[in-house]
Design a protein around this motif. Structure first.
Motif, PDB file in Angstrom:
ATOM      1  N   MET A   1     -45.720  59.513  92.068  1.00  0.00           N
ATOM      2  CA  MET A   1     -46.119  59.839  93.414  1.00  0.00           C
ATOM      3  C   MET A   1     -44.915  60.419  94.168  1.00  0.00           C
ATOM      4  O   MET A   1     -43.823  59.882  94.122  1.00  0.00           O
ATOM      5  N   LEU A   2     -45.121  61.514  94.846  1.00  0.00           N
ATOM      6  CA  LEU A   2     -44.094  62.192  95.621  1.00  0.00           C
ATOM      7  C   LEU A   2     -43.840  61.433  96.923  1.00  0.00           C
ATOM      8  O   LEU A   2     -44.779  61.095  97.635  1.00  0.00           O
ATOM      9  N   ARG A   3     -42.554  61.186  97.201  1.00  0.00           N
ATOM     10  CA  ARG A   3     -42.181  60.452  98.423  1.00  0.00           C
ATOM     11  C   ARG A   3     -40.976  61.109  99.078  1.00  0.00           C
ATOM     12  O   ARG A   3     -40.274  61.886  98.460  1.00  0.00           O
ATOM     13  N   GLU A   4     -40.731  60.715 100.334  1.00  0.00           N
ATOM     14  CA  GLU A   4     -39.587  61.241 101.072  1.00  0.00           C
ATOM     15  C   GLU A   4     -38.368  60.346 100.884  1.00  0.00           C
ATOM     16  O   GLU A   4     -38.485  59.117 100.874  1.00  0.00           O
ATOM     17  N   LEU A   5     -37.202  60.981 100.752  1.00  0.00           N
ATOM     18  CA  LEU A   5     -35.944  60.239 100.715  1.00  0.00           C
ATOM     19  C   LEU A   5     -35.575  59.804 102.130  1.00  0.00           C
ATOM     20  O   LEU A   5     -35.818  60.535 103.100  1.00  0.00           O
ATOM     21  N   THR A  74     -40.888  63.211  85.725  1.00  0.00           N
ATOM     22  CA  THR A  74     -41.461  62.374  86.781  1.00  0.00           C
ATOM     23  C   THR A  74     -40.448  61.374  87.335  1.00  0.00           C
ATOM     24  O   THR A  74     -40.817  60.342  87.882  1.00  0.00           O
ATOM     25  N   ASN A  75     -39.168  61.690  87.207  1.00  0.00           N
ATOM     26  CA  ASN A  75     -38.111  60.839  87.751  1.00  0.00           C
ATOM     27  C   ASN A  75     -36.985  61.750  88.244  1.00  0.00           C
ATOM     28  O   ASN A  75     -36.076  62.096  87.493  1.00  0.00           O
ATOM     29  N   TRP A  76     -37.074  62.140  89.506  1.00  0.00           N
ATOM     30  CA  TRP A  76     -36.120  63.079  90.071  1.00  0.00           C
ATOM     31  C   TRP A  76     -36.009  62.862  91.578  1.00  0.00           C
ATOM     32  O   TRP A  76     -36.837  62.200  92.187  1.00  0.00           O
ATOM     33  N   GLN A  77     -34.958  63.464  92.148  1.00  0.00           N
ATOM     34  CA  GLN A  77     -34.815  63.521  93.594  1.00  0.00           C
ATOM     35  C   GLN A  77     -34.165  64.855  93.964  1.00  0.00           C
ATOM     36  O   GLN A  77     -33.400  65.405  93.173  1.00  0.00           O
ATOM     37  N   THR A 144     -33.769  67.610 104.398  1.00  0.00           N
ATOM     38  CA  THR A 144     -34.957  66.879 103.989  1.00  0.00           C
ATOM     39  C   THR A 144     -34.829  66.541 102.510  1.00  0.00           C
ATOM     40  O   THR A 144     -34.119  67.232 101.787  1.00  0.00           O
ATOM     41  N   GLY A 145     -35.494  65.506 102.092  1.00  0.00           N
ATOM     42  CA  GLY A 145     -35.404  65.110 100.702  1.00  0.00           C
ATOM     43  C   GLY A 145     -36.707  64.526 100.185  1.00  0.00           C
ATOM     44  O   GLY A 145     -37.463  63.916 100.938  1.00  0.00           O
ATOM     45  N   ARG A 146     -36.939  64.729  98.915  1.00  0.00           N
ATOM     46  CA  ARG A 146     -38.126  64.197  98.255  1.00  0.00           C
ATOM     47  C   ARG A 146     -37.700  63.576  96.925  1.00  0.00           C
ATOM     48  O   ARG A 146     -36.652  63.892  96.367  1.00  0.00           O
ATOM     49  N   PHE A 147     -38.573  62.716  96.407  1.00  0.00           N
ATOM     50  CA  PHE A 147     -38.317  62.162  95.097  1.00  0.00           C
ATOM     51  C   PHE A 147     -39.634  61.767  94.452  1.00  0.00           C
ATOM     52  O   PHE A 147     -40.656  61.604  95.105  1.00  0.00           O
ATOM     53  N   GLU A 148     -39.556  61.629  93.140  1.00  0.00           N
ATOM     54  CA  GLU A 148     -40.672  61.098  92.371  1.00  0.00           C
ATOM     55  C   GLU A 148     -40.080  60.144  91.353  1.00  0.00           C
ATOM     56  O   GLU A 148     -39.064  60.450  90.725  1.00  0.00           O
ATOM     57  N   LYS A 149     -40.699  58.995  91.216  1.00  0.00           N
ATOM     58  CA  LYS A 149     -40.263  58.025  90.221  1.00  0.00           C
ATOM     59  C   LYS A 149     -41.502  57.272  89.740  1.00  0.00           C
ATOM     60  O   LYS A 149     -42.161  56.617  90.518  1.00  0.00           O
ATOM     61  N   ARG A 150     -41.792  57.424  88.486  1.00  0.00           N
ATOM     62  CA  ARG A 150     -42.974  56.761  87.913  1.00  0.00           C
ATOM     63  C   ARG A 150     -42.547  55.627  87.027  1.00  0.00           C
ATOM     64  O   ARG A 150     -41.537  55.614  86.442  1.00  0.00           O
TER      65      ARG A 150
END
Length: 150
Positions: A1-5, A74-77, A144-150
Motif C-alpha cells: 500500500m502506498l503511503r506518505e513519508l 514493493t519495498n521502497w521510499q 514530499t515523500g512516498r513509500f511502499e512496504k509490503r
C-alpha cells in the motif's frame, strides 16, 4: 500500500543517500540526470562540469530533485523536492561545498583514481585552478515523500 513519508523520514532519506536526480526544463526540453549530492537540511549541494544540465538550469532555475531507496519492487521510499538552482560563485563557499561533497561521496568510490576523473581534487584550494567545476545548490522550497512496504 502506498503511503506518505513523515517529515522526519523525508529528511532522513535526503541526508542518507548520495545519488539523486535533477529534473530541469528549458526551451521546451525536459532533462533528468543523476548527480552526487550532499544535503544540509536546507539546501542540496552538487557539482558539475559545464553542459546541458547547467545551461538549462541557468536558463530556467526552477528544478525538481528526486532521491529514492529501493529494496524491492514493493519495498521502497522516494522523495521529491522542488527548488531553485543557484550557482555558487564565492571561492570560499565553493571550496567548503566541494570539501563536503568529497567527504560524503569519497567513501563510496572504490578506486582512488576515479576521484580526479569525477571532479574531486586533492586539496580544497585546487578548486578553480586545476579543475573547472561548477558548484551549485538547490534552494529547496517544497518536499514530499512516498513509500511502499509490503
Amino acid at each position: 500500500m502506498l503511503r506518505e513519508l513523515k517529515d522526519t523520514q523525508i529528511e532522513a532519506l535526503l541526508k542518507d543517500q548520495v545519488i539523486g536526480r535533477i529534473g530541469c526544463h528549458s526551451a521546451e526540453t525536459m532533462y533528468v540526470v543523476p548527480v552526487n549530492y550532499v544535503y544540509d537540511g536546507i539546501n542540496i549541494y552538487c557539482h558539475s562540469a559545464k553542459g546541458m544540465k547547467i545551461d538549462m538550469m541557468r536558463a530556467n532555475p526552477q528544478v525538481c530533485f528526486e532521491v529514492d531507496e529501493i529494496k524491492e519492487v514493493t519495498n521502497w521510499q522516494s522523495v521529491i523536492a522542488w527548488g531553485k538552482f543557484e550557482e555558487i560563485t564565492d571561492m570560499k563557499e565553493k571550496q567548503q561545498v566541494l570539501q563536503r561533497l568529497d567527504e560524503r561521496v569519497a567513501p563510496f568510490i572504490m578506486d582512488d583514481s576515479v576521484t580526479r576523473e569525477h571532479g574531486f581534487v586533492d586539496e580544497e584550494s585546487d578548486i578553480g585552478t586545476t579543475v573547472d567545476l561548477i558548484i551549485y545548490k538547490i534552494i529547496v522550497s517544497k518536499k514530499t515523500g512516498r513509500f511502499e512496504k509490503r
